[in-house]
Design a protein around this motif. Structure first.
Motif, mmCIF file in Angstrom:
data_model
loop_
_atom_site.group_PDB
_atom_site.id
_atom_site.type_symbol
_atom_site.label_atom_id
_atom_site.label_comp_id
_atom_site.label_asym_id
_atom_site.label_seq_id
_atom_site.Cartn_x
_atom_site.Cartn_y
_atom_site.Cartn_z
ATOM 1 N N LEU A 171 -15.818 -27.708 -124.488
ATOM 2 C CA LEU A 171 -14.731 -27.926 -123.542
ATOM 3 C C LEU A 171 -14.749 -29.384 -123.111
ATOM 4 O O LEU A 171 -15.816 -29.941 -122.870
ATOM 5 N N LEU A 172 -13.579 -29.981 -123.013
ATOM 6 C CA LEU A 172 -13.440 -31.333 -122.475
ATOM 7 C C LEU A 172 -12.637 -31.250 -121.188
ATOM 8 O O LEU A 172 -11.556 -30.659 -121.168
ATOM 9 N N LEU A 173 -13.171 -31.826 -120.133
ATOM 10 C CA LEU A 173 -12.511 -31.848 -118.841
ATOM 11 C C LEU A 173 -12.172 -33.286 -118.467
ATOM 12 O O LEU A 173 -13.041 -34.165 -118.518
ATOM 13 N N HIS A 174 -10.938 -33.519 -118.103
ATOM 14 C CA HIS A 174 -10.496 -34.843 -117.697
ATOM 15 C C HIS A 174 -10.886 -35.077 -116.241
ATOM 16 O O HIS A 174 -10.800 -34.179 -115.412
ATOM 17 N N THR A 175 -11.324 -36.267 -115.935
ATOM 18 C CA THR A 175 -11.669 -36.644 -114.565
ATOM 19 C C THR A 175 -11.220 -38.073 -114.312
ATOM 20 O O THR A 175 -11.107 -38.871 -115.249
ATOM 21 N N LYS A 176 -10.983 -38.367 -113.057
ATOM 22 C CA LYS A 176 -10.622 -39.739 -112.683
ATOM 23 C C LYS A 176 -11.846 -40.583 -112.400
ATOM 24 O O LYS A 176 -11.755 -41.796 -112.329
ATOM 25 N N ASP A 177 -13.015 -39.931 -112.219
ATOM 26 C CA ASP A 177 -14.244 -40.663 -111.882
ATOM 27 C C ASP A 177 -15.461 -39.924 -112.430
ATOM 28 O O ASP A 177 -16.052 -39.094 -111.746
ATOM 29 N N VAL A 178 -15.818 -40.218 -113.668
ATOM 30 C CA VAL A 178 -16.952 -39.560 -114.319
ATOM 31 C C VAL A 178 -18.236 -39.773 -113.526
ATOM 32 O O VAL A 178 -19.015 -38.831 -113.345
ATOM 33 N N LYS A 179 -18.462 -40.975 -113.058
ATOM 34 C CA LYS A 179 -19.725 -41.264 -112.369
ATOM 35 C C LYS A 179 -19.861 -40.460 -111.073
ATOM 36 O O LYS A 179 -20.937 -39.941 -110.776
ATOM 37 N N ALA A 180 -18.784 -40.321 -110.316
ATOM 38 C CA ALA A 180 -18.833 -39.524 -109.086
ATOM 39 C C ALA A 180 -19.055 -38.050 -109.415
ATOM 40 O O ALA A 180 -19.848 -37.376 -108.747
ATOM 41 N N ASP A 181 -18.374 -37.534 -110.444
ATOM 42 C CA ASP A 181 -18.574 -36.138 -110.843
ATOM 43 C C ASP A 181 -19.994 -35.917 -111.349
ATOM 44 O O ASP A 181 -20.611 -34.897 -111.052
ATOM 45 N N TYR A 182 -20.509 -36.884 -112.076
ATOM 46 C CA TYR A 182 -21.893 -36.811 -112.563
ATOM 47 C C TYR A 182 -22.860 -36.668 -111.382
ATOM 48 O O TYR A 182 -23.720 -35.782 -111.377
ATOM 49 N N MET A 187 6.960 -25.113 -123.724
ATOM 50 C CA MET A 187 5.721 -24.466 -124.073
ATOM 51 C C MET A 187 4.601 -25.079 -123.230
ATOM 52 O O MET A 187 4.573 -26.285 -123.025
ATOM 53 N N GLN A 188 3.709 -24.227 -122.736
ATOM 54 C CA GLN A 188 2.590 -24.697 -121.923
ATOM 55 C C GLN A 188 1.301 -24.026 -122.379
ATOM 56 O O GLN A 188 1.330 -22.881 -122.838
ATOM 57 N N ILE A 189 0.203 -24.728 -122.222
ATOM 58 C CA ILE A 189 -1.108 -24.105 -122.400
ATOM 59 C C ILE A 189 -1.473 -23.491 -121.058
ATOM 60 O O ILE A 189 -1.582 -24.185 -120.053
ATOM 61 N N LYS A 190 -1.656 -22.178 -121.026
ATOM 62 C CA LYS A 190 -1.981 -21.486 -119.786
ATOM 63 C C LYS A 190 -3.387 -20.906 -119.790
ATOM 64 O O LYS A 190 -3.922 -20.585 -118.739
ATOM 65 N N LEU A 191 -3.974 -20.746 -120.979
ATOM 66 C CA LEU A 191 -5.287 -20.117 -121.061
ATOM 67 C C LEU A 191 -6.024 -20.617 -122.295
ATOM 68 O O LEU A 191 -5.443 -20.725 -123.375
ATOM 69 N N THR A 192 -7.273 -20.918 -122.105
ATOM 70 C CA THR A 192 -8.164 -21.190 -123.223
ATOM 71 C C THR A 192 -9.495 -20.552 -122.848
ATOM 72 O O THR A 192 -9.655 -20.048 -121.744
ATOM 73 N N VAL A 205 -22.724 -32.165 -119.977
ATOM 74 C CA VAL A 205 -23.614 -31.295 -119.226
ATOM 75 C C VAL A 205 -23.803 -29.985 -119.987
ATOM 76 O O VAL A 205 -22.893 -29.518 -120.669
ATOM 77 N N ASP A 206 -24.982 -29.412 -119.869
ATOM 78 C CA ASP A 206 -25.287 -28.090 -120.418
ATOM 79 C C ASP A 206 -24.818 -27.062 -119.393
ATOM 80 O O ASP A 206 -25.255 -27.089 -118.241
ATOM 81 N N ASP A 207 -23.949 -26.138 -119.798
ATOM 82 C CA ASP A 207 -23.422 -25.170 -118.837
ATOM 83 C C ASP A 207 -24.362 -23.995 -118.577
ATOM 84 O O ASP A 207 -24.001 -23.083 -117.844
ATOM 85 N N THR A 208 -25.540 -23.994 -119.145
ATOM 86 C CA THR A 208 -26.573 -22.953 -119.018
ATOM 87 C C THR A 208 -26.187 -21.644 -119.690
ATOM 88 O O THR A 208 -26.932 -20.684 -119.623
ATOM 89 N N CYS A 209 -25.032 -21.604 -120.334
ATOM 90 C CA CYS A 209 -24.519 -20.377 -120.955
ATOM 91 C C CYS A 209 -24.271 -20.551 -122.442
ATOM 92 O O CYS A 209 -23.575 -19.753 -123.062
ATOM 93 N N GLY A 210 -24.815 -21.656 -123.012
ATOM 94 C CA GLY A 210 -24.695 -21.875 -124.452
ATOM 95 C C GLY A 210 -23.693 -22.926 -124.859
ATOM 96 O O GLY A 210 -23.386 -23.044 -126.047
ATOM 97 N N ASN A 211 -23.185 -23.720 -123.913
ATOM 98 C CA ASN A 211 -22.140 -24.693 -124.230
ATOM 99 C C ASN A 211 -22.443 -26.074 -123.677
ATOM 100 O O ASN A 211 -23.102 -26.211 -122.655
ATOM 101 N N ILE A 237 -20.392 -29.159 -122.080
ATOM 102 C CA ILE A 237 -19.124 -29.500 -121.446
ATOM 103 C C ILE A 237 -19.065 -31.018 -121.345
ATOM 104 O O ILE A 237 -19.999 -31.648 -120.856
ATOM 105 N N GLN A 238 -17.980 -31.586 -121.831
ATOM 106 C CA GLN A 238 -17.830 -33.041 -121.804
ATOM 107 C C GLN A 238 -16.781 -33.438 -120.775
ATOM 108 O O GLN A 238 -15.702 -32.856 -120.721
ATOM 109 N N PHE A 239 -17.108 -34.439 -119.961
ATOM 110 C CA PHE A 239 -16.195 -35.011 -118.997
ATOM 111 C C PHE A 239 -15.672 -36.316 -119.585
ATOM 112 O O PHE A 239 -16.431 -37.089 -120.151
ATOM 113 N N VAL A 240 -14.383 -36.549 -119.425
ATOM 114 C CA VAL A 240 -13.740 -37.725 -120.005
ATOM 115 C C VAL A 240 -12.936 -38.440 -118.924
ATOM 116 O O VAL A 240 -12.098 -37.836 -118.254
#
Length: 129
Positions: free
Chosen positions: A78-89, A1-6, A114-120, A122-125
């Motif tokens: 939404l939570l997005l995984h990153t290897k370098d939060v500070k660089a993405d910031y 089983m895989q998550i393919k869409l959210t 971050v505010d996605d400007t569309c009502g959400n 988004i958290q980077f982890v």
């Protein structure tokens, strides 16, 4: 089983597409419509066959109420995984992203929001374990 869409609810498709591609750096995966309905997804250019994020219009009153309540409470949509939060910031901020929370050390991770400007929110982890 895989998550393919959210999905996340957005207040405007074109504005969301611009933010998620030009500011966050995701890529458009699908964009088609039928009788006023638009199916719009993005995904990671690092994993083009991986999970997709549907940018769904919040035209349903329940969806809009949910989205607004989550934003008002400071809850990420939404939570997005990153290897370098500070660089993405720094990269996202340079492209006009407005952060609600700069990179912050918390238990076993560094997060930013971050505010996605569309009502959400988004958290980077970046996990530190």
């Amino acid at each position: 089983m895989q998550i393919k869409l959210t999905k996340v609810y957005v207040d405007e498709h074109d504005k969301a597409l611009k933010f998620y591609t030009e500011v966050l750096g995701l890529q458009k995966k699908a964009d088609f419509g039928n009788h006023g309905y638009r199916w719009l997804t993005v995904n990671s250019p690092d994993d083009p066959d991986g999970a997709e994020l549907q940018l769904e219009l919040n035209s349903n009153p329940a969806a809009k109420a949910y989205q607004q309540a989550m934003f008002a409470e400071g809850q990420p949509a939404l939570l997005l995984h990153t290897k370098d939060v500070k660089a993405d910031y720094e990269r996202i901020k340079a492209k006009g992203g407005e952060f609600i929370m700069p990179p912050t050390d918390v238990t076993a991770s560094i997060i930013a929001q971050v505010d996605d400007t569309c009502g959400n929110i988004i958290q980077f982890v970046q996990l530190n374990w």
